[in-house]
Design an enzyme around this catalytic site. Structure first.
Site, PDB file in Angstrom:
ATOM      1  N   ARG A 144       0.959  -1.060  -0.029  1.00  0.00           N
ATOM      2  CA  ARG A 144       0.034   0.098   0.089  1.00  0.00           C
ATOM      3  C   ARG A 144       0.740   1.264  -0.190  1.00  0.00           C
ATOM      4  O   ARG A 144       0.569   2.150  -0.659  1.00  0.00           O
ATOM      5  CB  ARG A 144      -0.916   0.209   1.319  1.00  0.00           C
ATOM      6  CG  ARG A 144      -2.248  -0.835   1.033  1.00  0.00           C
ATOM      7  CD  ARG A 144      -2.122  -2.261   0.559  1.00  0.00           C
ATOM      8  NE  ARG A 144      -3.163  -2.949   0.421  1.00  0.00           N
ATOM      9  CZ  ARG A 144      -3.748  -3.827   1.112  1.00  0.00           C
ATOM     10  NH1 ARG A 144      -2.974  -4.258   2.183  1.00  0.00           N
ATOM     11  NH2 ARG A 144      -4.961  -4.308   0.856  1.00  0.00           N
ATOM     12  N   ASP A 182      -0.316  -7.445  -3.790  1.00  0.00           N
ATOM     13  CA  ASP A 182      -1.711  -7.013  -3.380  1.00  0.00           C
ATOM     14  C   ASP A 182      -2.330  -6.219  -4.514  1.00  0.00           C
ATOM     15  O   ASP A 182      -1.504  -5.903  -5.389  1.00  0.00           O
ATOM     16  CB  ASP A 182      -1.991  -6.598  -2.023  1.00  0.00           C
ATOM     17  CG  ASP A 182      -3.096  -6.801  -1.355  1.00  0.00           C
ATOM     18  OD1 ASP A 182      -4.310  -6.522  -1.930  1.00  0.00           O
ATOM     19  OD2 ASP A 182      -3.161  -7.194  -0.224  1.00  0.00           O
ATOM     20  N   HIS A 234      -7.168 -10.433  -3.929  1.00  0.00           N
ATOM     21  CA  HIS A 234      -6.381  -9.153  -3.743  1.00  0.00           C
ATOM     22  C   HIS A 234      -5.263  -9.237  -4.913  1.00  0.00           C
ATOM     23  O   HIS A 234      -3.955  -9.047  -4.498  1.00  0.00           O
ATOM     24  CB  HIS A 234      -5.492  -9.313  -2.454  1.00  0.00           C
ATOM     25  CG  HIS A 234      -6.593  -8.847  -1.287  1.00  0.00           C
ATOM     26  ND1 HIS A 234      -6.671  -7.446  -0.885  1.00  0.00           N
ATOM     27  CD2 HIS A 234      -7.118  -9.305  -0.256  1.00  0.00           C
ATOM     28  CE1 HIS A 234      -7.262  -7.305   0.038  1.00  0.00           C
ATOM     29  NE2 HIS A 234      -7.897  -8.502   0.460  1.00  0.00           N
ATOM     30  N   ASP A 293      -7.460 -14.288   1.751  1.00  0.00           N
ATOM     31  CA  ASP A 293      -8.571 -13.459   2.324  1.00  0.00           C
ATOM     32  C   ASP A 293      -9.360 -12.659   1.306  1.00  0.00           C
ATOM     33  O   ASP A 293      -8.979 -12.596   0.384  1.00  0.00           O
ATOM     34  CB  ASP A 293      -7.915 -12.745   3.433  1.00  0.00           C
ATOM     35  CG  ASP A 293      -6.861 -11.734   2.629  1.00  0.00           C
ATOM     36  OD1 ASP A 293      -6.229 -12.128   1.695  1.00  0.00           O
ATOM     37  OD2 ASP A 293      -6.862 -10.504   3.392  1.00  0.00           O
ATOM     38  N   GLU A 294     -10.696 -12.450   1.602  1.00  0.00           N
ATOM     39  CA  GLU A 294     -11.532 -11.589   0.994  1.00  0.00           C
ATOM     40  C   GLU A 294     -11.411 -11.624  -0.673  1.00  0.00           C
ATOM     41  O   GLU A 294     -11.144 -10.527  -1.241  1.00  0.00           O
ATOM     42  CB  GLU A 294     -10.863  -9.995   1.250  1.00  0.00           C
ATOM     43  CG  GLU A 294     -11.024  -9.935   2.947  1.00  0.00           C
ATOM     44  CD  GLU A 294     -10.471  -8.512   3.191  1.00  0.00           C
ATOM     45  OE1 GLU A 294     -11.036  -7.947   4.114  1.00  0.00           O
ATOM     46  OE2 GLU A 294      -9.349  -7.832   2.686  1.00  0.00           O
ATOM     47  N   TRP A 325      -7.489 -14.139  11.527  1.00  0.00           N
ATOM     48  CA  TRP A 325      -7.562 -12.781  11.600  1.00  0.00           C
ATOM     49  C   TRP A 325      -8.862 -12.126  11.824  1.00  0.00           C
ATOM     50  O   TRP A 325      -8.862 -11.115  12.721  1.00  0.00           O
ATOM     51  CB  TRP A 325      -6.863 -11.968  10.436  1.00  0.00           C
ATOM     52  CG  TRP A 325      -7.658 -11.909   9.239  1.00  0.00           C
ATOM     53  CD1 TRP A 325      -7.973 -12.853   8.203  1.00  0.00           C
ATOM     54  CD2 TRP A 325      -8.778 -10.913   8.931  1.00  0.00           C
ATOM     55  NE1 TRP A 325      -8.915 -12.497   7.312  1.00  0.00           N
ATOM     56  CE2 TRP A 325      -9.267 -11.251   7.573  1.00  0.00           C
ATOM     57  CE3 TRP A 325      -9.007  -9.519   9.213  1.00  0.00           C
ATOM     58  CZ2 TRP A 325     -10.199 -10.622   7.013  1.00  0.00           C
ATOM     59  CZ3 TRP A 325     -10.001  -8.782   8.535  1.00  0.00           C
ATOM     60  CH2 TRP A 325     -10.639  -9.133   7.455  1.00  0.00           C
ATOM     61  N   TYR A 357      -3.783  -5.810  15.270  1.00  0.00           N
ATOM     62  CA  TYR A 357      -3.643  -4.993  13.855  1.00  0.00           C
ATOM     63  C   TYR A 357      -2.843  -3.805  14.510  1.00  0.00           C
ATOM     64  O   TYR A 357      -3.346  -2.608  14.619  1.00  0.00           O
ATOM     65  CB  TYR A 357      -4.872  -4.843  13.478  1.00  0.00           C
ATOM     66  CG  TYR A 357      -5.181  -5.802  12.351  1.00  0.00           C
ATOM     67  CD1 TYR A 357      -4.953  -7.172  12.536  1.00  0.00           C
ATOM     68  CD2 TYR A 357      -6.024  -5.670  11.108  1.00  0.00           C
ATOM     69  CE1 TYR A 357      -5.193  -8.071  11.483  1.00  0.00           C
ATOM     70  CE2 TYR A 357      -6.300  -6.647  10.221  1.00  0.00           C
ATOM     71  CZ  TYR A 357      -5.987  -7.854  10.416  1.00  0.00           C
ATOM     72  OH  TYR A 357      -6.272  -8.967   9.488  1.00  0.00           O
ATOM     73  N   PHE A 358      -1.515  -3.854  14.235  1.00  0.00           N
ATOM     74  CA  PHE A 358      -0.837  -2.472  14.663  1.00  0.00           C
ATOM     75  C   PHE A 358      -1.007  -1.216  13.702  1.00  0.00           C
ATOM     76  O   PHE A 358      -0.566  -0.283  13.945  1.00  0.00           O
ATOM     77  CB  PHE A 358       0.725  -3.104  14.601  1.00  0.00           C
ATOM     78  CG  PHE A 358       0.931  -3.853  15.910  1.00  0.00           C
ATOM     79  CD1 PHE A 358      -0.113  -4.310  16.870  1.00  0.00           C
ATOM     80  CD2 PHE A 358       2.461  -4.155  15.952  1.00  0.00           C
ATOM     81  CE1 PHE A 358       0.582  -5.013  17.768  1.00  0.00           C
ATOM     82  CE2 PHE A 358       2.700  -5.031  16.902  1.00  0.00           C
ATOM     83  CZ  PHE A 358       1.491  -5.302  17.972  1.00  0.00           C
ATOM     84  N   TRP A 393      -0.821  -3.459   8.304  1.00  0.00           N
ATOM     85  CA  TRP A 393      -1.114  -3.019   7.089  1.00  0.00           C
ATOM     86  C   TRP A 393      -0.850  -1.564   6.860  1.00  0.00           C
ATOM     87  O   TRP A 393      -0.638  -0.660   8.004  1.00  0.00           O
ATOM     88  CB  TRP A 393      -2.549  -3.235   6.986  1.00  0.00           C
ATOM     89  CG  TRP A 393      -3.089  -4.545   6.949  1.00  0.00           C
ATOM     90  CD1 TRP A 393      -3.611  -5.123   8.362  1.00  0.00           C
ATOM     91  CD2 TRP A 393      -2.820  -5.507   5.992  1.00  0.00           C
ATOM     92  NE1 TRP A 393      -3.771  -6.470   7.890  1.00  0.00           N
ATOM     93  CE2 TRP A 393      -3.157  -6.773   6.992  1.00  0.00           C
ATOM     94  CE3 TRP A 393      -2.359  -6.049   4.948  1.00  0.00           C
ATOM     95  CZ2 TRP A 393      -3.291  -8.044   6.340  1.00  0.00           C
ATOM     96  CZ3 TRP A 393      -2.144  -7.153   4.392  1.00  0.00           C
ATOM     97  CH2 TRP A 393      -2.679  -8.201   5.027  1.00  0.00           C
ATOM     98  N   GLU A 415      -1.911   1.116   4.815  1.00  0.00           N
ATOM     99  CA  GLU A 415      -2.833   2.125   3.992  1.00  0.00           C
ATOM    100  C   GLU A 415      -2.468   3.377   4.603  1.00  0.00           C
ATOM    101  O   GLU A 415      -2.418   4.558   3.905  1.00  0.00           O
ATOM    102  CB  GLU A 415      -4.401   1.777   4.408  1.00  0.00           C
ATOM    103  CG  GLU A 415      -4.734   0.625   3.245  1.00  0.00           C
ATOM    104  CD  GLU A 415      -4.599  -0.801   4.104  1.00  0.00           C
ATOM    105  OE1 GLU A 415      -3.966  -0.851   4.773  1.00  0.00           O
ATOM    106  OE2 GLU A 415      -5.323  -1.541   3.507  1.00  0.00           O
TER     107      GLU A 415
HETATM  108  C1  ACM Z   1      -6.922  -9.231   6.351  1.00  0.00           C
HETATM  109  O1  ACM Z   1      -6.889  -8.384   7.076  1.00  0.00           O
HETATM  110  N1  ACM Z   1      -7.687  -8.920   5.157  1.00  0.00           N
HETATM  111  C2  ACM Z   1      -6.090 -10.405   6.167  1.00  0.00           C
END
Ligand code: ACM
Length: 546
Positions: free
Chosen positions: A164, A193, A264, A330-331, A398, A426-427, A481, A483
């Site tokens: 990101r 990603d 992703h 994921d997702e 997660w 989730y830091f 993450w 972002e």
């Molecule tokens: C995630 O936070 N989509 C693994």
């Protein structure tokens, strides 16, 4: 009768005619993080004087284990003087049920290390590095002490996301230094990603030619508004990847690469549009310029598998020591598969009842592919949705909102599990409501604010698990993450000292943990952070290096 094969490699320091001079009395007990299982310190007495480093007899530096110990000590910042005729270091390998077990004994005469494996030398070395204090005369010394220690969980990880926002090799290595200091042993490197493909793949050059840059980036202040600025290409060359992997290994850290399959994957599909569901209306893949979940998924074609085989073959070569390769998972929305005539006929041909089974087809194929390379897959917990995953797939949990029942199902199905719940680890999420804290919109039941106390309060091993279920929880990981994290200082602000709390939760059994005691110990680590110019979050919430 059970026969125990005992291999003990003992490298004895030859007694020195030139015996070590003891330090002046040492009043300060080490404030170790993570808290060791057993620590006995003799304060008020002389310890080991570190002024000239630890002198190592050449018989030690000539043995393999001795050399490994010297490398681990030097990597941890403990000064050693090899090739001396003076023996102040003893290194012994002995069997133990936990291969990361180590013991350290420090006396005014020297330092004895006993380890279950060469890997554990890194933890002994970090314990010594953290124990370096000043004696009563202000000279560097290690107190006389005995430590016996082993971690609760075998996998103690941090995930970094250079997709990101870019993260340089130097920033990545700074994070590795921090991880090593606190005995974390796995870097999960999220390298591909929707918003960028970040690793050079020689057999598929468009992945980086096309996939490593994008037309714009959401602004930090408002994720719904783009900044209108095309990014420069950013990716790690294979030489850079080898450098990071070797640097991590020198610190006792294994790097686990992640390439997302089947969702992703916008950046890869933008580079090679034939990999996607080309027959759907409005098909126009491009590297994503927004955050969140995007609709693009790989098409279930033999050509897609051929592409993935090529990519993952290079990945396995670049990460030779990684026992696991993370395939994401994921997702992955089902919409494009439902729209695609090709995907629908694929489902029919394979007797699939719903599009979710296409994800399982990918997961199975990736597991087989990785088994061929002698690796196991790790996948986010969605690999268990709508069906089963191969039994030896490691599942990374997660989604805290599905965890309690799904976790037990996964454990009962025989999966090993790594926990990284978004409720605690989730830091990228805020630590409070100060201007330095990112305004990150949590979804589901993600916890918006996760300060170090919240991280520290986590219990990875619920008391009602059976011994078998408990054994299958192999690890704990924090995810960072990016972002809302545009640069290295911000990355450090988000990570430190929460990383110390993570390390202690993963290492020390709940009964050994105490938040107030942890806070006292963490305070003594600020000087080390300052010496490395680490932009940690201060207790008042301000960044240490604004
Ligand atoms: C995630 O936070 N989509 C693994």
């Amino acid at each position: 009768m059970k026969r125990i094969f005992t291999v003990v490699i003992t490298v004895m320091s030859l007694a020195a005619e030139l015996a070590a001079a003891p330090s002046a009395p040492v009043q300060i007990a080490p404030a170790l993080i993570p808290a060791p299982v057993h620590l006995q310190v003799s304060t008020g007495k002389p310890g080991f004087a570190m002024g000239g480093g630890i002198r190592v007899h050449h018989s030690v530096s000539r043995s393999e284990l001795g050399r490994a110990a010297i490398r681990a000590l030097m990597a941890a910042g403990v000064e050693v003087l090899p090739e001396e005729n003076v023996g102040e270091l003893t290194v012994t390998q002995e069997p133990h049920e936990n291969c990361e077990w180590y013991a350290v004994r420090v006396t005014p005469q020297g330092v004895e290390l006993r380890v279950a494996s060469p890997q554990a030398l890194h933890y002994a070395a970090q314990t010594l590095a953290q124990s370096l204090v000043q004696d009563a005369e202000g000279a560097p010394a290690i107190p006389s002490m005995q430590v016996e220690d082993a971690p609760l969980l075998a996998y103690r990880g941090l995930m970094l996301d250079p997709c990101r926002h870019p993260q340089t090799v130097e920033q990545t290595c700074r994070m590795l230094d921090l991880m090593a200091r606190y005995k974390l042993n796995h870097l999960h490197w999220h390298l591909a990603d929707d918003q960028g493909w970040r690793i050079e793949i020689k057999s598929a050059p468009r992945l980086t030619e096309v996939g490593s840059h994008r037309a714009e980036t959401p602004t930090l202040a408002n994720h719904d508004v783009g900044d209108g600025k095309p990014t420069k290409p950013f990716f790690f060359t294979q030489d850079e990847v080898r450098y990071v992997v070797a640097y991590a290994n020198s610190l006792g850290i294994t790097v686990i690469p992640e390439i997302e399959v089947p969702g992703h994957s916008c950046a890869a599909i933008a580079a090679y549009p034939e990999l996607g569901n080309t027959d759907i209306p409005g098909y126009a893949p491009r590297v994503a310029t927004t955050w969140g979940v995007l609709p693009y998924t790989y098409a279930p074609r033999e050509d897609t598998l051929r592409f993935l085989r090529g990519v993952f073959a290079e990945i396995c070569e670049l990460f030779p020591r990684a026992p696991y390769v993370h395939i994401g998972g994921d997702e992955a929305p089902r919409d494009q598969w439902q729209q695609s005539e090709f995907a629908r006929s694929f489902m029919k041909e394979h007797g699939m009842r719903h599009a979710g089974e296409i994800q399982h087809w990918f997961t199975r194929n990736m597991a087989e592919l990785m088994a061929g390379h002698g690796r196991r897959i790790v996948g986010w917990d969605e690999i268990l949705d709508d069906g089963k995953a191969p039994r030896d797939a490691v599942v990374m949990f997660w989604r805290s909102w599905v965890r309690p029942c799904a976790l037990r199902r996964a454990l009962d199905a025989g999966h090993e599990v790594i926990l990284s719940p978004d409720s605690h680890f989730y830091f990228n999420f805020s630590q409070g409501k100060l201007p330095a804290d990112p305004r990150y919109k949590p979804h589901g039941c993600q916890k918006a604010e996760q300060d170090w106390r919240h991280v520290y309060s986590y219990n990875p091993i619920p008391s009602d698990l059976s011994p078998e279920q408990r054994r299958r929880i192999i690890g704990l990981q924090a995810n960072c993450w990016s972002e809302s994290i545009a640069d290295g200082p911000k990355l450090e602000y988000q990570t430190v000292p929460r990383l110390c709390a993570l390390a202690e939760v993963a290492w020390a059994p709940a009964a050994r943990r105490n938040a107030e005691d942890f806070l006292q110990r963490v305070r003594t680590h600020y000087a080390w952070f300052d010496s490395r110019q680490i932009n940690y979050r201060r207790e008042d919430g301000a960044p240490a290096r604004p």
